[in-house]
Write a protein that holds these residues in place. Sequence first.
Motif, PDB file in Angstrom:
ATOM      1  N   MET A  38       0.862  -1.137   0.074  1.00 57.86           N
ATOM      2  CA  MET A  38       0.115  -0.085   0.018  1.00 57.86           C
ATOM      3  C   MET A  38       0.960   1.320  -0.131  1.00 57.86           C
ATOM      4  SD  MET A  38      -3.090   1.104   2.828  1.00 57.86           S
ATOM      5  CE  MET A  38      -4.026  -0.553   2.268  1.00 57.86           C
ATOM      6  N   ARG A  52       0.256   4.442   0.983  1.00 58.55           N
ATOM      7  CA  ARG A  52       0.291   5.288   2.409  1.00 58.55           C
ATOM      8  C   ARG A  52      -0.410   4.326   3.473  1.00 58.55           C
ATOM      9  NH1 ARG A  52      -2.313   8.066  -1.847  1.00 58.55           N
ATOM     10  NH2 ARG A  52      -0.926   9.973  -2.739  1.00 58.55           N
ATOM     11  N   LEU A  53       0.585   4.161   4.594  1.00 59.60           N
ATOM     12  CA  LEU A  53       0.197   3.206   5.592  1.00 59.60           C
ATOM     13  C   LEU A  53       0.485   4.248   6.825  1.00 59.60           C
ATOM     14  CD1 LEU A  53       1.687  -0.125   5.075  1.00 59.60           C
ATOM     15  CD2 LEU A  53      -0.654   0.311   5.630  1.00 59.60           C
ATOM     16  N   PRO A  89      -5.853   5.767   3.885  1.00 61.76           N
ATOM     17  CA  PRO A  89      -4.818   5.187   2.986  1.00 61.76           C
ATOM     18  C   PRO A  89      -4.753   6.009   1.758  1.00 61.76           C
ATOM     19  CG  PRO A  89      -5.986   3.369   4.025  1.00 61.76           C
ATOM     20  CD  PRO A  89      -7.029   4.516   4.259  1.00 61.76           C
ATOM     21  N   THR A 103      -3.795  -1.177  -5.147  1.00 53.89           N
ATOM     22  CA  THR A 103      -3.549  -1.747  -3.774  1.00 53.89           C
ATOM     23  C   THR A 103      -5.188  -2.239  -3.668  1.00 53.89           C
ATOM     24  OG1 THR A 103      -2.229  -0.201  -2.992  1.00 53.89           O
ATOM     25  CG2 THR A 103      -3.780  -1.333  -1.351  1.00 53.89           C
ATOM     26  N   GLU A 105      -4.067  -5.587   2.961  1.00 53.88           N
ATOM     27  CA  GLU A 105      -3.687  -4.540   3.904  1.00 53.88           C
ATOM     28  C   GLU A 105      -4.790  -3.463   4.046  1.00 53.88           C
ATOM     29  OE1 GLU A 105       0.977  -3.681   3.443  1.00 53.88           O
ATOM     30  OE2 GLU A 105      -0.312  -3.063   1.707  1.00 53.88           O
ATOM     31  N   TYR A 106      -5.919  -3.844   3.509  1.00 57.73           N
ATOM     32  CA  TYR A 106      -7.147  -2.647   3.485  1.00 57.73           C
ATOM     33  C   TYR A 106      -8.454  -3.540   3.627  1.00 57.73           C
ATOM     34  CZ  TYR A 106      -9.674   1.782   2.815  1.00 57.73           C
ATOM     35  OH  TYR A 106     -10.513   2.559   2.447  1.00 57.73           O
ATOM     36  N   ARG A 120      -5.145  -1.992   7.705  1.00 57.24           N
ATOM     37  CA  ARG A 120      -5.884  -0.846   7.927  1.00 57.24           C
ATOM     38  C   ARG A 120      -7.331  -1.206   7.589  1.00 57.24           C
ATOM     39  NH1 ARG A 120      -1.967  -0.128  10.040  1.00 57.24           N
ATOM     40  NH2 ARG A 120      -0.529   1.667   9.880  1.00 57.24           N
ATOM     41  N   ASN A 136      -8.962   2.495  11.945  1.00 57.96           N
ATOM     42  CA  ASN A 136      -8.284   3.746  11.313  1.00 57.96           C
ATOM     43  C   ASN A 136      -9.081   4.757  10.792  1.00 57.96           C
ATOM     44  OD1 ASN A 136      -5.405   4.322  10.303  1.00 57.96           O
ATOM     45  ND2 ASN A 136      -6.406   4.396   8.513  1.00 57.96           N
TER      46      ASN A 136
END
Length: 370
Positions: free
Chosen positions: A1, A3-4, A10, A135, A187-188, A238, A272
């Motif tokens: 990703m 932007r974490l 994100p 992503t 991751e999302y 996230r 988040n």
Amino acid sequence: MSRLTPGRPPFRADHVGSLLRPPALRQAFKQHQNGSIDDAAFKEIQDDCIRAVLKLQESTGLEVANDGEFRRGSYWSRFVERTEGFEIKGAVYTFRDDTGHEYEFTAPYASRKIKRVRPLAVDEFEFVKANTKLTPKITIPSPSTMHFYRCSDFADAKIYPDAKGFFRDLGQVYREEIADLAKAGCEYVQLDEVAIAMLCDLAIRDKVKSVKQDPDELVELYIDAINEAVSVLPANVRVGVHMCRGNLKGHYLAAGGYENIAERFFSRAKINHFLLEFDTARAGDFSPLRFVPKGVGVVLGLVTSKSPQLESPDDLRRRVDEATKYIDLDRLAISPQCGFASTAAGNPVTEADEQAKLKLCVDVARSVWN
């Protein structure tokens, strides 16, 4: 990703998930249901349509993508179909539009003990990951989806005499699914939360009281259920919660701003960021954003997915600026207020409308956040 950064969305331009099913896919759903095509043929059509919709998302400049929920009849259908213990019954609420037209719909009902016996969305993620450089985001219905639409009659009382036991088992399903998604590289994750948004509506609250339920106790119950679902979260994942007032063929379930639930929900939910509907006056003003904690971001759902009219970029930038009276610009992003097709039927917009609205979010995000 790409932007974490914790505490902000994100991506500056996002979308809620569901996208318009093309005619070939809508037809395939009908054919599969009536038995005229088998599972393999149905999957091949889904695969082809998902590859095409990933290219559509790439063409708009988005950095995040999903499969448009093209393997689902509705946003919660696959979760229910693949989780042991659920069946489908009629919901106690109805969708409506501004003319007063109504639609009935269906809801999950727990007739047996709830248990995860197979992955729910891992295959969706793996296919998206293999077919785009963007992503991947996976959307999952929130825990309250499995309870609120039938309100007090959500399960066989012999199996679940109270909601706490039901949500304890349901929370385990979510934790196992999120763990497997993370192992696959996800991751999302986005949880689609409708019930808490509906409990902002005074008419809905009255209906809940009429069946001897306490609306405020339900809000607390559903916040706890979200926190239980994400209580064991890998560090690189996230989780965002999308707040939805209902989305079916341009219709909605509820109206009312976030004020009634904002302080409790925004401060207690251990996630988040929020993806919040702000496309019409039904959603109220931005003042409830003052309750969003410093470490939490907000995606402003300013572009409507319910009608084809394209918003003005200047109006959207002005509305982002209005929101900054209550929350820092660095913690904000922009998206459509909801998906374009929470069910296979879709909203009354075209694919060209959808593409234009997604690109509009990207263009406005670039002009606001560079």
